[in-house]
Design a protein around this motif. Structure first.
Motif, PDB file in Angstrom:
ATOM      1  N   ASP A  26       0.811  -1.220   0.000  1.00 27.27           N
ATOM      2  CA  ASP A  26       0.000   0.000   0.000  1.00 27.27           C
ATOM      3  C   ASP A  26       0.847   1.274   0.000  1.00 27.27           C
ATOM      4  N   CYS A  27       2.071   1.198  -0.495  1.00 27.54           N
ATOM      5  CA  CYS A  27       2.941   2.375  -0.514  1.00 27.54           C
ATOM      6  C   CYS A  27       2.251   3.517  -1.260  1.00 27.54           C
ATOM      7  N   ALA A  28       2.170   4.702  -0.609  1.00 28.28           N
ATOM      8  CA  ALA A  28       1.497   5.864  -1.206  1.00 28.28           C
ATOM      9  C   ALA A  28       2.417   6.698  -2.085  1.00 28.28           C
ATOM     10  N   GLY A  29       3.701   6.349  -2.134  1.00 24.93           N
ATOM     11  CA  GLY A  29       4.625   7.063  -3.007  1.00 24.93           C
ATOM     12  C   GLY A  29       5.050   8.419  -2.469  1.00 24.93           C
ATOM     13  N   LEU A  30       5.320   9.355  -3.369  1.00 26.37           N
ATOM     14  CA  LEU A  30       5.804  10.689  -3.018  1.00 26.37           C
ATOM     15  C   LEU A  30       4.727  11.731  -3.294  1.00 26.37           C
ATOM     16  N   CYS A  31       4.765  12.833  -2.519  1.00 32.79           N
ATOM     17  CA  CYS A  31       3.866  13.952  -2.767  1.00 32.79           C
ATOM     18  C   CYS A  31       4.237  14.568  -4.119  1.00 32.79           C
ATOM     19  N   PRO A  32       3.283  14.719  -5.016  1.00 29.04           N
ATOM     20  CA  PRO A  32       3.610  15.269  -6.335  1.00 29.04           C
ATOM     21  C   PRO A  32       4.001  16.745  -6.311  1.00 29.04           C
ATOM     22  N   GLU A  33       3.699  17.440  -5.198  1.00 31.92           N
ATOM     23  CA  GLU A  33       4.019  18.870  -5.104  1.00 31.92           C
ATOM     24  C   GLU A  33       5.394  19.134  -4.506  1.00 31.92           C
ATOM     25  N   CYS A  34       5.723  18.443  -3.393  1.00 30.69           N
ATOM     26  CA  CYS A  34       6.982  18.734  -2.702  1.00 30.69           C
ATOM     27  C   CYS A  34       7.944  17.558  -2.679  1.00 30.69           C
ATOM     28  N   GLY A  35       7.483  16.361  -3.056  1.00 30.57           N
ATOM     29  CA  GLY A  35       8.367  15.198  -3.133  1.00 30.57           C
ATOM     30  C   GLY A  35       8.597  14.468  -1.838  1.00 30.57           C
ATOM     31  N   VAL A  36       7.934  14.842  -0.748  1.00 31.16           N
ATOM     32  CA  VAL A  36       8.115  14.155   0.521  1.00 31.16           C
ATOM     33  C   VAL A  36       7.413  12.800   0.470  1.00 31.16           C
ATOM     34  N   ILE A  61      -3.546  24.845  -3.822  1.00 33.76           N
ATOM     35  CA  ILE A  61      -3.229  25.022  -5.238  1.00 33.76           C
ATOM     36  C   ILE A  61      -4.181  26.050  -5.837  1.00 33.76           C
ATOM     37  N   LEU A  62      -3.644  27.156  -6.359  1.00 39.80           N
ATOM     38  CA  LEU A  62      -4.444  28.220  -6.948  1.00 39.80           C
ATOM     39  C   LEU A  62      -4.580  27.983  -8.447  1.00 39.80           C
TER      40      LEU A  62
END
Length: 230
Positions: free
Chosen positions: A158-168, A181-182
């Motif tokens: 169930d790995c959720a991977g990385l945040c697409p915005e900041c990479g954490v 997100i604007l």
């Protein structure tokens, strides 16, 4: 992509180079004497000196591989069945974190006798060969592990991977992690609103004679004066 040695076709390793002794992944079957029905069980720990596997996951170099095999002589060669088990090390395809695991490889392969019908009617890519009554299992394991290991390995199912915005890594980011997100279509309007003078009260612009609020006030005064004159 599989990796081992120079990358030459794995089925040709035994026939081109030839195993040298009964050790590691090399099995000596001279005692079988080409007698069909002769059988032997083998349990051995072999050390793999080269990395075996795919780009993102493999049995690492110098890892110990457990062999639990049964060898049986048949008319065309020696049939090898059983398992080869060993540790794996890889990189998660979602979060890119290193992780370790374990793999069990199931083997069922015939090693053809020299000058047998199988040896004469097949190519090196179709069947394994024996060399001087010795069997080299390394190319068999190399072929099998390429099919057993996943092309896109995961550290957890169930790995959720990385945040697409900041990479954490989402696994350590917390449930409240997010980004405002604007919509780019409104970005310039937001900037204009923050730079404009005043508080945004329509009445503020009444001191400006060109402001709509000031014009409305002048019209009302003019109508009041006209009524008084009448």
């Amino acid at each position: 992509m599989m990796s081992a040695g120079s990358g030459s076709p794995s089925r040709q390793r035994s026939t081109n180079n030839g195993p040298v002794s009964d050790a590691g992944f090399v099995l000596d079957v001279r005692s079988f004497g080409r007698r069909p029905g002769t059988m032997r069980e083998l349990h051995r720990t072999a050390t793999e000196h080269e990395r075996l596997g795919l780009d993102l996951i493999a049995i690492p170099a110098n890892a110990e591989v457990e062999l639990d095999l049964q060898l049986q002589a048949v008319s065309e060669g020696v049939l090898v069945t059983g398992t080869a088990s060993g540790p794996t090390a890889g990189e998660c395809s979602r979060c890119l974190e290193p992780f370790t695991d374990h793999v069990d490889i199931h083997l069922t392969e015939l090693f053809a006798y020299p000058d047998s019908t199988t040896e004469q009617t097949t190519t090196d890519d179709e069947a394994y060969r024996m060399v001087d009554d010795l069997i080299d299992l390394e190319p068999v394991i190399l072929d099998a592990i390429g099919l057993e290991l996943p092309l896109q390995p995961l550290c957890t199912p169930d790995c959720a991977g990385l945040c697409p915005e900041c990479g954490v890594r989402m696994a350590i980011a917390g449930s409240d992690h997010g980004h405002e997100i604007l919509d780019p279509r409104w970005a310039k309007l937001a900037s204009f609103g923050s730079d404009a003078p005043g508080t945004g009260d329509p009445a503020e612009g009444s001191t400006n004679p060109n402001h709509p609020a000031a014009s409305a006030s002048d019209d009302a005064e003019s109508r009041s004066e006209n009524l008084e004159e009448k």
